[in-house]
Design an enzyme around this catalytic site. Structure first.
Site, PDB file in Angstrom:
ATOM      1  N   ALA A   1       2.010  -1.300   8.931  1.00 43.51           N
ATOM      2  CA  ALA A   1       1.044  -0.435   9.733  1.00 43.51           C
ATOM      3  C   ALA A   1       0.584   0.796   8.935  1.00 43.51           C
ATOM      4  O   ALA A   1       1.323   1.133   7.821  1.00 43.51           O
ATOM      5  CB  ALA A   1       1.755   0.233  10.947  1.00 43.51           C
ATOM      6  N   GLN A   2      -0.417   1.462   9.329  1.00 41.96           N
ATOM      7  CA  GLN A   2      -0.763   2.835   8.620  1.00 41.96           C
ATOM      8  C   GLN A   2      -0.050   3.769   9.454  1.00 41.96           C
ATOM      9  O   GLN A   2       0.059   3.736  10.814  1.00 41.96           O
ATOM     10  CB  GLN A   2      -2.315   2.918   9.079  1.00 41.96           C
ATOM     11  CG  GLN A   2      -2.851   4.326   8.570  1.00 41.96           C
ATOM     12  CD  GLN A   2      -2.434   5.508   9.130  1.00 41.96           C
ATOM     13  OE1 GLN A   2      -1.439   6.291   8.417  1.00 41.96           O
ATOM     14  NE2 GLN A   2      -2.748   5.819  10.297  1.00 41.96           N
TER      15      GLN A   2
ATOM     16  N   GLY B   1       4.440   0.641   0.769  1.00 41.49           N
ATOM     17  CA  GLY B   1       5.965   0.218   0.383  1.00 41.49           C
ATOM     18  C   GLY B   1       6.071  -0.391  -0.985  1.00 41.49           C
ATOM     19  O   GLY B   1       5.323  -0.272  -1.859  1.00 41.49           O
TER      20      GLY B   1
ATOM     21  N   SER C   1       0.805  -1.342   0.070  1.00 40.68           N
ATOM     22  CA  SER C   1       0.013  -0.010   0.018  1.00 40.68           C
ATOM     23  C   SER C   1       0.864   1.437   0.085  1.00 40.68           C
ATOM     24  O   SER C   1       0.547   2.216  -0.481  1.00 40.68           O
ATOM     25  CB  SER C   1      -0.891   0.066   1.289  1.00 40.68           C
ATOM     26  OG  SER C   1      -0.329  -0.221   2.466  1.00 40.68           O
TER      27      SER C   1
ATOM     28  N   GLY D   1      -2.843  17.230  16.648  1.00 36.65           N
ATOM     29  CA  GLY D   1      -2.285  15.686  16.851  1.00 36.65           C
ATOM     30  C   GLY D   1      -0.861  15.768  17.146  1.00 36.65           C
ATOM     31  O   GLY D   1      -0.317  14.587  17.419  1.00 36.65           O
TER      32      GLY D   1
ATOM     33  N   TYR E   1      -3.600   7.243  16.184  1.00 35.12           N
ATOM     34  CA  TYR E   1      -2.329   6.454  15.860  1.00 35.12           C
ATOM     35  C   TYR E   1      -1.700   6.003  17.237  1.00 35.12           C
ATOM     36  O   TYR E   1      -1.411   4.906  17.310  1.00 35.12           O
ATOM     37  CB  TYR E   1      -1.451   7.109  14.921  1.00 35.12           C
ATOM     38  CG  TYR E   1      -0.143   6.687  14.669  1.00 35.12           C
ATOM     39  CD1 TYR E   1      -0.006   5.709  13.863  1.00 35.12           C
ATOM     40  CD2 TYR E   1       0.929   7.079  15.519  1.00 35.12           C
ATOM     41  CE1 TYR E   1       1.345   5.359  13.640  1.00 35.12           C
ATOM     42  CE2 TYR E   1       2.291   6.557  15.314  1.00 35.12           C
ATOM     43  CZ  TYR E   1       2.638   5.443  14.228  1.00 35.12           C
ATOM     44  OH  TYR E   1       3.701   4.889  14.105  1.00 35.12           O
TER      45      TYR E   1
ATOM     46  N   ARG F   1      11.873  16.818  18.219  1.00 31.53           N
ATOM     47  CA  ARG F   1      11.847  15.282  17.870  1.00 31.53           C
ATOM     48  C   ARG F   1      13.082  14.802  18.242  1.00 31.53           C
ATOM     49  O   ARG F   1      14.241  15.231  18.374  1.00 31.53           O
ATOM     50  CB  ARG F   1      11.421  15.250  16.656  1.00 31.53           C
ATOM     51  CG  ARG F   1      10.069  15.722  16.251  1.00 31.53           C
ATOM     52  CD  ARG F   1       8.949  14.856  16.635  1.00 31.53           C
ATOM     53  NE  ARG F   1       7.433  15.265  16.242  1.00 31.53           N
ATOM     54  CZ  ARG F   1       6.845  16.192  17.031  1.00 31.53           C
ATOM     55  NH1 ARG F   1       7.458  16.761  17.933  1.00 31.53           N
ATOM     56  NH2 ARG F   1       5.539  16.519  16.593  1.00 31.53           N
TER      57      ARG F   1
ATOM     58  N   SER G   1       5.471   3.298  19.135  1.00 34.06           N
ATOM     59  CA  SER G   1       5.789   4.519  18.725  1.00 34.06           C
ATOM     60  C   SER G   1       6.314   5.569  19.967  1.00 34.06           C
ATOM     61  O   SER G   1       5.276   5.927  20.742  1.00 34.06           O
ATOM     62  CB  SER G   1       4.624   5.644  17.950  1.00 34.06           C
ATOM     63  OG  SER G   1       4.943   6.655  17.985  1.00 34.06           O
TER      64      SER G   1
HETATM   65  N1  LIG Z   1       9.049   6.479  10.635  1.00 36.98           N
HETATM   66  C1  LIG Z   1       8.962   6.537  11.923  1.00 36.98           C
HETATM   67  O1  LIG Z   1       9.557   7.507  12.402  1.00 36.98           O
HETATM   68  C2  LIG Z   1       8.277   5.416  12.694  1.00 36.98           C
HETATM   69  C3  LIG Z   1       8.199   5.982  14.239  1.00 36.98           C
HETATM   70  C4  LIG Z   1       7.610   5.066  15.193  1.00 36.98           C
HETATM   71  C5  LIG Z   1       7.101   3.907  14.706  1.00 36.98           C
HETATM   72  N2  LIG Z   1       7.146   3.680  13.439  1.00 36.98           N
HETATM   73  C6  LIG Z   1       6.388   2.289  12.977  1.00 36.98           C
HETATM   74  O2  LIG Z   1       7.435   1.522  12.074  1.00 36.98           O
HETATM   75  C7  LIG Z   1       6.797   0.877  10.949  1.00 36.98           C
HETATM   76  C8  LIG Z   1       7.181   0.862   9.918  1.00 36.98           C
HETATM   77  O3  LIG Z   1       7.071   2.271   9.337  1.00 36.98           O
HETATM   78  P1  LIG Z   1       7.798   3.015   8.142  1.00 36.98           P
HETATM   79  O4  LIG Z   1       8.048   4.254   8.541  1.00 36.98           O
HETATM   80  O5  LIG Z   1       8.927   2.118   7.678  1.00 36.98           O
HETATM   81  O6  LIG Z   1       6.593   3.164   7.200  1.00 36.98           O
HETATM   82  P2  LIG Z   1       6.320   2.463   5.695  1.00 36.98           P
HETATM   83  O7  LIG Z   1       4.992   2.995   5.267  1.00 36.98           O
HETATM   84  O8  LIG Z   1       7.445   2.653   4.746  1.00 36.98           O
HETATM   85  O9  LIG Z   1       6.075   1.093   6.176  1.00 36.98           O
HETATM   86  C9  LIG Z   1       4.785   0.413   6.284  1.00 36.98           C
HETATM   87  C10 LIG Z   1       4.824  -0.970   5.663  1.00 36.98           C
HETATM   88  O10 LIG Z   1       3.529  -1.593   5.760  1.00 36.98           O
HETATM   89  C11 LIG Z   1       2.919  -1.833   4.860  1.00 36.98           C
HETATM   90  N3  LIG Z   1       1.476  -2.051   4.958  1.00 36.98           N
HETATM   91  C12 LIG Z   1       0.879  -1.068   5.406  1.00 36.98           C
HETATM   92  N4  LIG Z   1      -0.705  -1.749   5.691  1.00 36.98           N
HETATM   93  C13 LIG Z   1      -0.421  -2.847   5.679  1.00 36.98           C
HETATM   94  C14 LIG Z   1      -1.441  -3.964   5.643  1.00 36.98           C
HETATM   95  N5  LIG Z   1      -2.578  -4.135   5.930  1.00 36.98           N
HETATM   96  N6  LIG Z   1      -0.618  -5.189   5.360  1.00 36.98           N
HETATM   97  C15 LIG Z   1       0.557  -5.438   4.955  1.00 36.98           C
HETATM   98  N7  LIG Z   1       1.250  -4.604   5.005  1.00 36.98           N
HETATM   99  C16 LIG Z   1       0.972  -3.351   5.199  1.00 36.98           C
HETATM  100  C17 LIG Z   1       3.115  -0.926   3.881  1.00 36.98           C
HETATM  101  O11 LIG Z   1       2.807  -1.106   2.528  1.00 36.98           O
HETATM  102  C18 LIG Z   1       4.481  -0.489   4.135  1.00 36.98           C
HETATM  103  O12 LIG Z   1       5.508  -1.211   3.250  1.00 36.98           O
HETATM  104  C19 LIG Z   1       5.164   1.100  11.420  1.00 36.98           C
HETATM  105  O13 LIG Z   1       4.612   0.143  12.185  1.00 36.98           O
HETATM  106  C20 LIG Z   1       5.493   2.528  11.882  1.00 36.98           C
HETATM  107  O14 LIG Z   1       4.163   2.647  12.786  1.00 36.98           O
HETATM  108  C21 LIG Z   1       7.647   4.333  12.458  1.00 36.98           C
END
Ligand SMILES: NC(=O)c1ccc[n+]([C@@H]2O[C@H](COP(=O)([O-])OP(=O)(O)OC[C@H]3O[C@@H](n4cnc5c(N)ncnc54)[C@H](O)[C@@H]3O)[C@@H](O)[C@H]2O)c1
Length: 316
Positions: A79-80, A36, A34, A274, A146, A213, A121
């Site tokens: 995740a979203q 990725g 979605s 938020g 979130y 941050r 998070s």
């Molecule tokens: N980037 C940050 O600063 C940060 C901070 C805290 C936590 N996180 C967490 O780290 C994780 C990765 O985040 P990221 O920054 O790499 O974001 P990202 O959007 O690059 O990665 C999330 C991935 O999950 C996939 N995805 C979403 N919904 C899905 C579903 N229903 N089924 C299967 N795949 C699905 C997306 O396609 C994507 O590849 C997440 O859980 C996010 O909440 C990120």
């Protein structure tokens, strides 16, 4: 070990996947693509110990996939990820981040998985803490759907650990930045500023620029996953993964402008709902329990990120 990574095609998930392969594990990556991109897995795809399946973590198909793969460990990153999307559509956020996590925990239990590492998070679950840097003993006080969804995921880990003996760890990440972060998303300020500056477009700071941050480099985050894959590593714990340092967004802008070599001249816009005012994470528990600490300082991490963004800008 055989490791299943959800969200494997994402920014952090693909970096974690590469690290697991480098550590000698077999990895199955799943993602619904979605947000990725398969391009993030181009290095992993050259490794015979890696395979990929397009699966939605909220679907009925997930249990069948986990049953077939029979992983020793599950690393849950799908995740979203956008706080503002969660405010606009809290049900969507809960479906993906809460029900998706429960679906995965249930599938993991049925497949006899030994350990599940969840991505929480640290930048949002504590809300507006009374003191900084915030440690894991401070109350969870979400100020966005979130954040509430991430905290709910942690509670479900506790249920599966106490009821079924599934070993779990929650990594509460700060603001992660580095190569592969999507510059076109709403989240990921380093990638957004860096790309705009490289392309000669204006940059915009929401609020007065004093918002802080805790920026942590993606390679350091992958190292935190690597240190928690075994069942007894920080079992039942939340580990903050950040640097303990608050960086104002205005300073971040100046640093990136200096690296890119452009004028440090952002536009300012009203703050967005938020968003927290200040955050920094105390990471001493991660150091004490699994020997983790951040290795890449902000300047070095920003240089690596800008270098990656400019190679990308040059080829697009
Ligand atoms: N980037 C940050 O600063 C940060 C901070 C805290 C936590 N996180 C967490 O780290 C994780 C990765 O985040 P990221 O920054 O790499 O974001 P990202 O959007 O690059 O990665 C999330 C991935 O999950 C996939 N995805 C979403 N919904 C899905 C579903 N229903 N089924 C299967 N795949 C699905 C997306 O396609 C994507 O590849 C997440 O859980 C996010 O909440 C990120």
């Amino acid at each position: 070990m055989r490791i299943l990574v959800t969200g494997a095609a994402g920014f952090i998930g693909s970096t974690v996947t590469d690290r697991m392969l480098a550590d000698g594990h077999d990895v199955v990556g799943i993602d619904d693509l979605s947000t990725g991109r398969l391009e993030n897995l181009s290095l992993a795809s050259r490794d015979a110990r890696f395979s990929f399946e397009k699966v939605d973590v909220t679907s009925g198909e997930l249990a069948e996939v986990v049953q077939r793969v029979r992983p020793d460990v599950v690393l849950h990153l799908a995740a979203q990820i956008d706080v503002r999307v969660s405010i606009r559509d809290p049900l969507l956020d809960a479906r993906l981040n809460v029900l998706g996590t429960i679906n995965l925990l249930e599938a993991s239990r049925l497949a006899g998985v030994g350990k599940l590492v969840h991505t929480s998070s640290g930048g949002s679950i504590y809300g507006t803490p009374k003191r900084l840097p915030v440690d894991e003993t401070m109350p969870v006080a979400p100020e966005s759907p979130y954040a509430a969804g991430k905290a709910a995921g942690e509670l479900y880990l506790s249920v599966y650990r106490s009821t079924y003996g599934l070993a779990t760890t929650a990594l509460a990440l700060g603001n992660v930045y580095g190569p592969r972060q999507d510059p076109h998303g709403e989240a990921g300020v380093v990638a957004i500023f860096g790309t705009a500056m490289l392309e000669g477009r204006p940059t915009r700071i929401f609020g007065d620029g004093e918002t802080t941050r805790d920026y942590v480099f993606v390679g350091d985050v992958a190292d935190a996953f690597a240190r928690t894959v075994t069942p007894d590593a920080a079992n039942g714990e939340r580990l903050n993964i950040g640097t303990g340092v608050q960086t104002p967004v205005r300073e971040l802008h100046s640093r990136i402008a200096a690296i890119v070599g452009v004028a440090d001249d952002p536009e300012f816009a009203p703050p967005r709902p938020g968003e927290l005012q200040r955050i920094a994470l105390d990471v001493s528990r991660a150091q004490r329990l699994v020997g983790w600490r951040p290795q890449v300082d902000l300047e070095a991490g920003l240089r690596q990120t800008v270098s990656w963004l400019s190679s990308r800008t040059a080829t697009s």
